[in-house]
Design a protein around this motif. Structure first.
Motif, PDB file in Angstrom:
ATOM      1  N   VAL A  14      32.065  38.101  43.514  1.00  0.00           N
ATOM      2  CA  VAL A  14      32.454  37.590  42.084  1.00  0.00           C
ATOM      3  C   VAL A  14      31.673  38.161  41.057  1.00  0.00           C
ATOM      4  CG1 VAL A  14      32.772  35.546  40.847  1.00  0.00           C
ATOM      5  CG2 VAL A  14      33.294  35.381  43.246  1.00  0.00           C
ATOM      6  N   LEU A  15      30.411  38.341  41.093  1.00  0.00           N
ATOM      7  CA  LEU A  15      29.521  38.671  40.126  1.00  0.00           C
ATOM      8  C   LEU A  15      30.040  40.285  39.906  1.00  0.00           C
ATOM      9  CD1 LEU A  15      26.244  37.126  41.206  1.00  0.00           C
ATOM     10  CD2 LEU A  15      27.839  36.366  39.352  1.00  0.00           C
ATOM     11  N   ALA A  16      30.272  41.063  40.993  1.00  0.00           N
ATOM     12  CA  ALA A  16      30.721  42.361  40.746  1.00  0.00           C
ATOM     13  C   ALA A  16      32.014  42.478  40.021  1.00  0.00           C
ATOM     14  CB  ALA A  16      30.720  43.021  42.203  1.00  0.00           C
ATOM     15  N   VAL A  17      32.892  41.706  40.279  1.00  0.00           N
ATOM     16  CA  VAL A  17      34.239  41.580  39.575  1.00  0.00           C
ATOM     17  C   VAL A  17      33.787  41.377  38.015  1.00  0.00           C
ATOM     18  CG1 VAL A  17      36.593  40.532  39.358  1.00  0.00           C
ATOM     19  CG2 VAL A  17      35.452  41.377  41.273  1.00  0.00           C
ATOM     20  N   ALA A  18      33.328  40.295  37.730  1.00  0.00           N
ATOM     21  CA  ALA A  18      32.885  40.108  36.301  1.00  0.00           C
ATOM     22  C   ALA A  18      32.292  41.043  35.662  1.00  0.00           C
ATOM     23  CB  ALA A  18      31.860  38.687  36.355  1.00  0.00           C
ATOM     24  N   MET A  19      31.299  41.880  36.352  1.00  0.00           N
ATOM     25  CA  MET A  19      30.951  43.096  35.638  1.00  0.00           C
ATOM     26  C   MET A  19      32.129  44.033  35.451  1.00  0.00           C
ATOM     27  SD  MET A  19      27.693  43.566  34.567  1.00  0.00           S
ATOM     28  CE  MET A  19      26.951  44.754  33.491  1.00  0.00           C
ATOM     29  N   GLU A  20      32.636  44.237  36.441  1.00  0.00           N
ATOM     30  CA  GLU A  20      33.853  45.065  36.298  1.00  0.00           C
ATOM     31  C   GLU A  20      34.634  44.709  34.942  1.00  0.00           C
ATOM     32  OE1 GLU A  20      35.897  45.923  39.765  1.00  0.00           O
ATOM     33  OE2 GLU A  20      34.157  46.154  41.101  1.00  0.00           O
ATOM     34  N   MET A  21      34.982  43.617  34.889  1.00  0.00           N
ATOM     35  CA  MET A  21      35.735  43.039  33.806  1.00  0.00           C
ATOM     36  C   MET A  21      35.010  43.319  32.323  1.00  0.00           C
ATOM     37  SD  MET A  21      37.277  39.512  35.355  1.00  0.00           S
ATOM     38  CE  MET A  21      38.269  39.171  34.038  1.00  0.00           C
ATOM     39  N   ILE A  22      33.985  43.003  32.392  1.00  0.00           N
ATOM     40  CA  ILE A  22      33.330  43.142  31.078  1.00  0.00           C
ATOM     41  C   ILE A  22      33.405  44.868  30.904  1.00  0.00           C
ATOM     42  CG2 ILE A  22      30.865  43.100  30.011  1.00  0.00           C
ATOM     43  CD1 ILE A  22      30.460  40.764  31.631  1.00  0.00           C
ATOM     44  N   ALA A  23      33.087  45.693  31.704  1.00  0.00           N
ATOM     45  CA  ALA A  23      33.154  47.138  31.413  1.00  0.00           C
ATOM     46  C   ALA A  23      34.489  47.680  30.945  1.00  0.00           C
ATOM     47  CB  ALA A  23      32.870  47.823  32.906  1.00  0.00           C
ATOM     48  N   GLU A  24      35.626  46.983  31.707  1.00  0.00           N
ATOM     49  CA  GLU A  24      36.889  47.412  31.345  1.00  0.00           C
ATOM     50  C   GLU A  24      37.428  46.774  30.173  1.00  0.00           C
ATOM     51  OE1 GLU A  24      39.091  46.711  35.023  1.00  0.00           O
ATOM     52  OE2 GLU A  24      37.854  48.117  36.286  1.00  0.00           O
ATOM     53  N   ARG A  25      37.283  45.443  29.870  1.00  0.00           N
ATOM     54  CA  ARG A  25      38.128  44.586  28.896  1.00  0.00           C
ATOM     55  C   ARG A  25      37.170  44.207  28.057  1.00  0.00           C
ATOM     56  NH1 ARG A  25      41.124  41.097  33.453  1.00  0.00           N
ATOM     57  NH2 ARG A  25      41.476  42.917  35.026  1.00  0.00           N
ATOM     58  N   GLY A  26      36.041  44.015  27.995  1.00  0.00           N
ATOM     59  CA  GLY A  26      35.042  43.589  27.121  1.00  0.00           C
ATOM     60  C   GLY A  26      34.840  41.901  27.519  1.00  0.00           C
ATOM     61  N   LEU A  27      33.808  41.507  26.966  1.00  0.00           N
ATOM     62  CA  LEU A  27      33.276  40.144  27.235  1.00  0.00           C
ATOM     63  C   LEU A  27      34.219  39.070  27.029  1.00  0.00           C
ATOM     64  CD1 LEU A  27      30.722  38.728  28.577  1.00  0.00           C
ATOM     65  CD2 LEU A  27      29.854  38.718  26.345  1.00  0.00           C
ATOM     66  N   GLU A  28      34.911  39.406  25.851  1.00  0.00           N
ATOM     67  CA  GLU A  28      35.794  38.191  25.124  1.00  0.00           C
ATOM     68  C   GLU A  28      36.915  37.980  26.241  1.00  0.00           C
ATOM     69  OE1 GLU A  28      36.815  42.329  23.541  1.00  0.00           O
ATOM     70  OE2 GLU A  28      34.980  41.202  23.507  1.00  0.00           O
ATOM     71  N   LYS A  29      37.367  39.032  27.110  1.00  0.00           N
ATOM     72  CA  LYS A  29      38.368  38.790  28.025  1.00  0.00           C
ATOM     73  C   LYS A  29      37.921  37.998  29.326  1.00  0.00           C
ATOM     74  CE  LYS A  29      41.229  41.178  25.527  1.00  0.00           C
ATOM     75  NZ  LYS A  29      42.490  40.552  24.785  1.00  0.00           N
ATOM     76  N   LEU A  30      36.410  37.990  29.516  1.00  0.00           N
ATOM     77  CA  LEU A  30      35.967  37.297  30.514  1.00  0.00           C
ATOM     78  C   LEU A  30      35.884  35.880  30.384  1.00  0.00           C
ATOM     79  CD1 LEU A  30      34.471  37.834  33.328  1.00  0.00           C
ATOM     80  CD2 LEU A  30      32.407  37.765  32.214  1.00  0.00           C
ATOM     81  N   THR A  31      37.152  35.341  31.113  1.00  0.00           N
ATOM     82  CA  THR A  31      37.366  33.672  31.086  1.00  0.00           C
ATOM     83  C   THR A  31      37.209  33.505  32.366  1.00  0.00           C
ATOM     84  OG1 THR A  31      39.600  33.824  31.236  1.00  0.00           O
ATOM     85  CG2 THR A  31      38.679  33.860  28.714  1.00  0.00           C
ATOM     86  N   MET A  32      37.096  32.037  32.621  1.00  0.00           N
ATOM     87  CA  MET A  32      36.865  31.789  33.954  1.00  0.00           C
ATOM     88  C   MET A  32      38.358  31.860  34.526  1.00  0.00           C
ATOM     89  SD  MET A  32      33.978  30.803  34.992  1.00  0.00           S
ATOM     90  CE  MET A  32      32.615  29.790  34.892  1.00  0.00           C
ATOM     91  N   ALA A  33      39.471  31.570  33.843  1.00  0.00           N
ATOM     92  CA  ALA A  33      40.915  31.623  34.469  1.00  0.00           C
ATOM     93  C   ALA A  33      41.210  33.084  34.658  1.00  0.00           C
ATOM     94  CB  ALA A  33      41.642  31.251  33.434  1.00  0.00           C
ATOM     95  N   ALA A  34      40.797  34.140  33.864  1.00  0.00           N
ATOM     96  CA  ALA A  34      41.004  35.584  34.207  1.00  0.00           C
ATOM     97  C   ALA A  34      40.004  36.123  35.294  1.00  0.00           C
ATOM     98  CB  ALA A  34      40.615  36.354  32.729  1.00  0.00           C
ATOM     99  N   LEU A  35      38.991  35.678  35.363  1.00  0.00           N
ATOM    100  CA  LEU A  35      38.186  36.057  36.379  1.00  0.00           C
ATOM    101  C   LEU A  35      38.595  35.221  37.875  1.00  0.00           C
ATOM    102  CD1 LEU A  35      35.460  37.276  37.853  1.00  0.00           C
ATOM    103  CD2 LEU A  35      34.202  35.127  37.028  1.00  0.00           C
ATOM    104  N   GLY A  36      38.980  34.140  37.767  1.00  0.00           N
ATOM    105  CA  GLY A  36      39.762  33.426  38.966  1.00  0.00           C
ATOM    106  C   GLY A  36      40.862  34.062  39.419  1.00  0.00           C
ATOM    107  N   ARG A  37      41.713  34.746  38.501  1.00  0.00           N
ATOM    108  CA  ARG A  37      42.961  35.440  38.981  1.00  0.00           C
ATOM    109  C   ARG A  37      42.490  36.763  39.595  1.00  0.00           C
ATOM    110  NH1 ARG A  37      44.729  33.411  34.046  1.00  0.00           N
ATOM    111  NH2 ARG A  37      44.174  35.334  32.986  1.00  0.00           N
ATOM    112  N   GLU A  38      41.340  37.395  39.213  1.00  0.00           N
ATOM    113  CA  GLU A  38      40.899  38.717  39.862  1.00  0.00           C
ATOM    114  C   GLU A  38      40.252  38.584  41.231  1.00  0.00           C
ATOM    115  OE1 GLU A  38      41.001  41.873  38.687  1.00  0.00           O
ATOM    116  OE2 GLU A  38      42.101  41.251  37.217  1.00  0.00           O
ATOM    117  N   VAL A  39      39.764  37.482  41.550  1.00  0.00           N
ATOM    118  CA  VAL A  39      39.040  37.123  42.658  1.00  0.00           C
ATOM    119  C   VAL A  39      39.848  36.170  43.547  1.00  0.00           C
ATOM    120  CG1 VAL A  39      36.778  37.729  41.741  1.00  0.00           C
ATOM    121  CG2 VAL A  39      37.335  35.232  41.694  1.00  0.00           C
TER     122      VAL A  39
END
Length: 199
Positions: A14-39
């Protein structure tokens, strides 16, 4: 089994995916809902895992720092002059460029730490402390070998890290006129002026 409950992924994943999301989309796109969909987890399940977005960010930073710490350890323990290893430390410290995901995360955790509890602040200080201790040890070694001037390693490390933090923020936010190569040149000149032993 069909229709069975899907098992939650390991926290590290989950933490690795969160870091990937920050890299690809920026921190503002890292929401619990968006991270949940990814994992494949609900935002409620993520909140059960982490308690809050602040905790998710701090854990992601700790995970990322663990990886950087392993790389730093490899660079600092190799057989090379202290100056070469100091250059490698600086290179690892300075962001890769604008919106570097690790530094984006650091800036957010620093910002949120104003309202963090003491336990969270202690964990953040622990991350900072490892960078500081490694630098102090490297400086002390370089001084003992005559590569560096006889400075106070702890005081010099505090000043150098403050310089690196200031420059790193400029690079990470994309401040015009400050890019990674310019920062590395500034730091090299600073080290030559203030640390390298006269030969």
């Amino acid at each position: 089994m069909a229709g069975g409950r899907r098992q939650a992924p390991p926290r590290e994943d989950v933490l690795a995916v969160a870091m990937e999301m920050i890299a690809e989309r920026g921190l503002e796109k890292l929401t619990m809902a968006a991270l949940g969909r990814e994992v494949g987890m609900s935002s409620g399940h993520l909140l059960y895992y982490f308690g809050s977005k602040d905790e998710l960010l701090l854990r992601t930073l700790e995970w990322s720092e663990g990886r950087l710490g392993a790389e730093r350890g490899r660079l600092l323990t190799r057989t090379a002059p202290a100056r070469e290893r100091l250059d490698a430390y600086v290179d690892l410290y300075v962001p890769d460029g604008h919106r570097d995901p690790h530094w984006t995360l650091w800036l957010e955790v620093w910002n949120r730490s104003q309202n963090a509890d003491e336990a969270a602040r202690d964990r953040q200080a622990a991350i900072e402390g490892v960078w500081h201790r490694d630098l102090v040890a490297l400086l002390a070694e370089g001084i003992s070998r005559g590569e560096f001037r006889p400075v106070d390693p702890d005081r010099f490390a505090a000043r150098l890290r403050s310089l690196l933090d200031g420059f790193a923020i400029h690079v990470a936010i994309g401040l015009r006129g400050t890019d990674r190569s310019q920062v590395l040149q500034h730091v090299r000149e600073f080290l030559e002026d203030c640390l390298l032993a006269d030969t």
